[in-house]
Design a protein around this motif. Structure first.
Motif, short mmCIF file in Angstrom:
data_model
loop_
_atom_site.label_atom_id
_atom_site.label_comp_id
_atom_site.label_asym_id
_atom_site.label_seq_id
_atom_site.Cartn_x
_atom_site.Cartn_y
_atom_site.Cartn_z
N GLU A 1 0.90 -1.17 0.02
CA GLU A 1 -0.09 -0.13 0.04
C GLU A 1 0.95 1.39 -0.06
O GLU A 1 0.41 2.24 -0.88
CB GLU A 1 -0.88 0.01 1.33
CG GLU A 1 -2.15 1.18 1.14
CD GLU A 1 -3.11 0.79 2.29
OE1 GLU A 1 -4.12 0.77 2.21
OE2 GLU A 1 -2.58 0.57 3.50
N THR A 2 1.97 1.14 0.70
CA THR A 2 2.73 2.31 0.89
C THR A 2 3.44 2.73 -0.45
O THR A 2 3.67 3.64 -1.25
CB THR A 2 4.08 2.13 1.75
OG1 THR A 2 3.40 1.96 3.04
CG2 THR A 2 4.82 3.30 1.89
N VAL A 3 3.88 1.49 -1.36
CA VAL A 3 4.61 1.66 -2.49
C VAL A 3 3.54 1.99 -3.41
O VAL A 3 3.85 2.98 -4.31
CB VAL A 3 5.12 0.30 -2.99
CG1 VAL A 3 5.43 0.33 -4.33
CG2 VAL A 3 6.38 -0.40 -2.24
N HIS A 4 2.43 1.87 -3.54
CA HIS A 4 1.10 2.18 -4.32
C HIS A 4 0.85 3.56 -4.02
O HIS A 4 0.80 4.28 -4.87
CB HIS A 4 -0.03 1.38 -3.80
CG HIS A 4 -1.03 1.65 -4.98
ND1 HIS A 4 -1.20 1.35 -6.22
CD2 HIS A 4 -2.43 2.17 -4.63
CE1 HIS A 4 -2.11 1.34 -6.86
NE2 HIS A 4 -3.26 2.12 -5.90
N VAL A 5 0.97 4.14 -2.93
CA VAL A 5 0.57 5.54 -2.63
C VAL A 5 1.82 6.56 -3.25
O VAL A 5 1.58 7.57 -3.72
CB VAL A 5 0.13 5.85 -1.12
CG1 VAL A 5 0.07 7.30 -0.60
CG2 VAL A 5 -1.07 5.18 -0.65
N LEU A 6 2.99 5.88 -3.00
CA LEU A 6 4.07 6.86 -3.31
C LEU A 6 4.17 6.73 -4.95
O LEU A 6 4.57 7.72 -5.57
CB LEU A 6 5.49 6.42 -2.80
CG LEU A 6 5.43 6.43 -1.18
CD1 LEU A 6 6.78 5.47 -0.68
CD2 LEU A 6 5.70 7.81 -1.09
N ALA A 7 3.75 5.79 -5.64
CA ALA A 7 4.05 5.64 -6.92
C ALA A 7 3.03 6.31 -7.62
O ALA A 7 3.05 7.09 -8.57
CB ALA A 7 3.79 4.15 -7.53
N LEU A 8 1.59 6.34 -6.80
CA LEU A 8 0.52 7.23 -7.47
C LEU A 8 0.96 8.74 -7.25
O LEU A 8 0.74 9.23 -8.24
CB LEU A 8 -0.77 6.95 -6.51
CG LEU A 8 -1.84 7.82 -6.82
CD1 LEU A 8 -2.66 7.32 -8.01
CD2 LEU A 8 -3.02 7.77 -5.64
#
Lengths: 163, 154
Positions: free
Chosen positions: A31-38
């Motif tokens: 989820e952290t990777v997803h938010v940062l990539a977003l």
């Protein structure tokens, strides 16, 4: 049960999706990777959109800004897509009925169509503009639509947890 | 040191409104993430240019000038929405280590941004200073994002 529900249930029941869902570490990490990539993706495409609208990097040619920054946007999109798919799979059976997720997915599809339209109709016009010339109206429209759709993606993405 | 400030905030009607409403926190969370994306994108591109990445032949000063208002807009959205979000339970945030780390990193990032804002007006700055500033700026704001994500986990 429709095809989408069957596929979602199959994904949800896979060993790896179950492992993600049940882990106290893996799900938040993805989820952290997803938010940062977003943030990377939306942040960089927003800069391109703002340049096309004349609100940022006005000293740089718009076509050059688009050419240099969009590859970074695609890198962010790739990470966001992979991490998003893993998160989706771990909650697939439940999330496909979530109205916020449906809105997020629809906005992403529309944003993709907008990118295709931009490359098909607006980008050739943009490349034909001499340095310092005005950004063609179709490119400005595509930029405004892009900003609006990515705002919807972020808002709906956050709203998923509330439904 | 700031315990009294957080306690006073907890007693305000704004804090109570955020606590009882189902949607105020959610809406400001959306604003927070949007601001973070805008700020992050501007910082990343500006930092990359500082560190040596060419951007359409533009010099560092032109890129910085072209992005600082975008970054400032994102920063104000992040701070404004963040203040409202803290209202849901100010004392819980006061005692959360990730939140405190995030605040100090944000403060360091803003201070470095202000220093770079002065630096881009100078001439004959050694390349290593630009590279260091670019890497430090992007690293600090990445750390802000990571610390922000950790708030809910610790």
């Amino acid at each position: 049960m429709g095809l989408i529900e069957v596929l979602a249930q199959w994904l949800y029941d896979t060993d790896w999706a179950t492992a993600i869902r049940e882990s106290e570490v893996v799900f938040p990490a993805i989820e952290t990777v997803h938010v940062l990539a977003l943030a990377l993706m939306v942040g960089t495409i927003a800069l391109v959109d703002l340049r096309l609208l004349g609100a940022a990097l006005r000293e740089a040619p718009a076509a050059e800004v688009e050419r240099r920054i969009v590859p970074v946007t695609w890198a962010g999109f790739a990470v966001m897509a992979v991490s998003g798919f893993l998160l989706f799979a771990s909650e697939a059976a439940k999330i496909i009925h979530n109205p916020a997720f449906i809105i997020k997915f629809a906005a992403m599809v529309l944003a993709g169509l907008n990118v295709a339209l931009f490359h098909w109709r607006a980008k050739p016009l943009l490349l034909a503009v001499p340095v310092g010339g005005p950004v063609p109206v179709p490119a400005q429209v595509a930029a405004a639509v892009s900003l609006g759709l990515w705002l919807v993606v972020i808002a709906a993405g956050r709203a998923v947890a509330y439904f | 040191m700031f315990h009294g400030l957080y306690a006073a905030y907890a007693a305000t009607s704004l804090s109570e409104a955020v606590r009882v409403s189902r949607w105020i926190f959610a809406v400001f969370e959306m604003v927070h993430l949007t601001g973070l994306a805008v700020l992050g994108g501007a910082v990343l591109i500006a930092s990359a240019r500082l560190a040596g990445w060419p951007l359409g032949g533009l010099d560092r000063g032109a890129v910085w000038r072209g992005l600082r208002w975008v970054a400032l807009g994102g920063l104000l959205a992040v701070i404004g929405s963040g203040v409202v979000m803290v209202g849901v339970n100010p004392l819980k945030y006061y005692f959360n280590p990730s939140f405190n780390v995030k605040l100090w990193l944000l403060l360091a990032g803003v201070a470095l941004g202000l220093a770079v804002d002065r630096l881009v007006r100078r001439e004959n700055v050694p390349p290593i200073v630009w590279r260091g500033a670019g890497l430090a700026l992007s690293g600090l704001f990445l750390a802000v994002g990571l610390a922000g994500r950790a708030i809910g986990l610790l």
